[in-house]
Scaffold this active site. Structure first.
Site, PDB file in Angstrom:
ATOM      1  N   LYS A   1       0.839  -1.203   0.000  1.00 21.70           N
ATOM      2  CA  LYS A   1       0.000   0.000   0.000  1.00 21.70           C
ATOM      3  C   LYS A   1       0.875   1.255   0.000  1.00 21.70           C
ATOM      4  O   LYS A   1       1.903   1.308   0.670  1.00 21.70           O
ATOM      5  CB  LYS A   1      -0.947  -0.013   1.204  1.00 21.70           C
TER       6      LYS A   1
ATOM      7  N   HIS B   1      -1.018  -8.021   8.770  1.00 24.80           N
ATOM      8  CA  HIS B   1      -1.079  -6.689   8.162  1.00 24.80           C
ATOM      9  C   HIS B   1      -0.697  -5.572   9.136  1.00 24.80           C
ATOM     10  O   HIS B   1       0.182  -4.747   8.853  1.00 24.80           O
ATOM     11  CB  HIS B   1      -2.489  -6.402   7.638  1.00 24.80           C
TER      12      HIS B   1
END
Length: 497
Positions: free
Chosen positions: A187, A245
């Protein structure tokens, strides 16, 4: 320096007929092709058990191949799909792999490839993962070329299963060949953390216990398990997003400065800080499970027929962490994640200590918010004089909203970024084996406690609420100072999802 995969690379996607491939892998490859980062000589082969033709697979993935703004680009889509073919075969016998080998070798012979470059993407469930890896190594490896293998999470269920998985993988693939993908590392705002921290003197100088009062990593989803209850019941929110994550985000936030951006230098520092985490205190957690919405329109977790009626599965958790090193000793850190809440967002919140009193009687804390998704943004909450004659403070923010500042930039999706890294041979944003080991050592005792016979009952919270009861007090106990009601409104950048 790693070899870059470029001309005549063969990319084989195992599990090509599944949702992950359809919604993430193929669209990511298309995005790279559309932007000029995937060579048009690349051959993409889908492999799965489903009986599909080449055209069947192309039609299956075509609706998901779009521009970043959602528009279609038929010319580019058709060019890309001409690079895609499909082969059906079993996962547990040599037959299909030998047929696949023939297809790959015929392509490489036609293109006169001396040193084959083969990338294998395993979009597969854990139950068949090792079988496929073994067959792949036995039938599709070539001594004259370079192979790379991308593997998807979950990387185990706990420390023991992760260790067993590693022991089975180690004889098959070297660490250089293996790319364990955690898509959060792809990301844009997560990849920005190291540059933002270490490339700005004012932030780097303040990034320590003397200046930081509290740290939060926040994950919120506005929906429940929605048909995945049976699967989710076996993992819970901690395994789903926190052990992987969010912990990756936290390590990048707290690690020391690496000597360079070299992949091993970065991953060495991530492992070092993980080893400095104190064991999780079982009393330093807040857990919940969503019930029906207040108006009764949304079901509870237990309403899902695939979920055990007495399930204690955790759908919300807030966990306190402590890091025993010079930089972070004494700074309370909270990781929190939940499903069926009032909005969808992932963000980092760094709250700084208040300035000394004296000339200021009551002035709010500075706070840095890094919005990972949606609508990437960085906000610094700060204090300034209210315009006019009075010498009064007004809380405002320095605002870097990416959609406004970088309107003409292509911001790649996480999978686009990570597949590109794998093609380049860059391991910086992939999980190393020792990193995985330390992360499971941190979380497994907590999971054993929660899932044991004497584990606590999660608090029920209504579907669609802002947070479970007790979270405000939990955060206050961990050093977070809330703004006075009505004194400040954070910029609204998150649409309801």
């Amino acid at each position: 320096m790693a070899t870059q995969f470029d001309e005549n690379t063969v990319i084989t996607i195992f599990g090509a007929s599944g949702d992950l491939s359809k919604k993430k892998t193929f669209p990511a490859l298309f995005g790279l092709y559309r932007e000029g980062y995937l060579n048009p000589t690349t051959k993409i082969i889908g492999y799965a058990r489903s009986k599909l033709s080449n055209e069947d697979l192309r039609e299956k993935v075509k609706p998901f191949l779009k521009k970043p703004n959602g528009a279609k680009d038929d010319a580019k889509v058709n060019e890309f799909l001409s690079m895609v073919s499909y082969h059906a075969g079993p996962y547990d016998s040599d037959e299909g792999y030998l047929e696949l080998k023939k297809i790959i070798e015929e392509f490489e012979a036609e293109k006169k490839v001396d040193e084959p470059h083969r990338l294998f993407y395993l979009a597969l469930p854990p139950s068949i993962f090792i079988d496929v890896c073994s067959k792949l190594k036995e039938n599709l490896y070539t001594e004259s070329g370079i192979q790379r293998v991308i593997v998807e999470k979950p990387f185990g269920h706990d420390l023991q299963s992760a260790t067993e998985l590693q022991e089975k993988l180690a004889p098959l693939f070297s660490e250089d060949e293996l790319f364990r993908i955690d898509h959060y590392l792809g990301k844009e705002m997560v990849k920005n953390l190291l540059l933002m921290r270490f490339g700005n003197t004012f932030l780097n100088a303040a990034w320590n216990k003397e200046n930081i009062q509290s740290v939060q990593v926040v994950f919120k989803e506005p929906f429940g398990t929605e048909g995945r209850g049976g699967y989710f019941d076996s993992i819970g929110i901690i395994r789903d997003v926190m052990q992987n994550h969010l912990l990756q985000v936290l390590t990048l936030l707290t690690m020391e400065r690496p000597v360079s951006f070299d992949p091993e230098s970065v991953r060495d520092e991530k492992v070092k800080v993980l080893k400095a985490f104190s064991p999780i205190d079982h009393d330093d957690i807040l857990i919940g499970q969503y019930g029906r919405s207040v108006d009764g329109s949304k079901p509870s977790y237990l309403d899902d027929e695939t979920v055990k009626e007495d399930s204690k599965c955790v759908t919300f958790a807030a966990i306190g962490f402590k890091i025993a090193n010079e930089r972070w000793d004494g700074v309370p850190i909270v990781m929190r994640a939940g499903k069926a809440l009032n909005e969808g967002k992932v963000e980092i919140r760094i709250q700084f200590r208040r300035v000394a009193s004296g000339m200021f009687t009551d002035i709010p804390n500075n706070e840095l918010v890094i919005r990972i998704q949606p609508n990437e943004a960085i906000y610094l909450k700060c204090n300034a004089k209210t315009p006019g004659l009075a010498n009064e403070n007004q809380t405002t923010e320095l605002d870097l909203t990416y959609s406004e500042r970088y309107k003409n930039y292509w911001i790649p999706e996480a999978y686009e970024s990570l597949i590109r890294d794998a093609l380049l041979g860059d391991h910086s944003n992939f999980v190393r084996d020792d990193e995985l080991d330390v992360s499971w050592k941190l979380f497994t005792p907590l999971l054993n406690y929660l899932e044991g016979p004497d584990g606590p009952q999660p608090k029920i919270y209504p579907y669609g609420c802002r947070s479970p009861d007790g979270l405000v007090e939990f955060l206050a106990d961990h050093g977070y100072t809330f703004s006075k009601p009505g004194s400040y409104q954070w910029p609204v950048t998150t649409p309801k999802m």
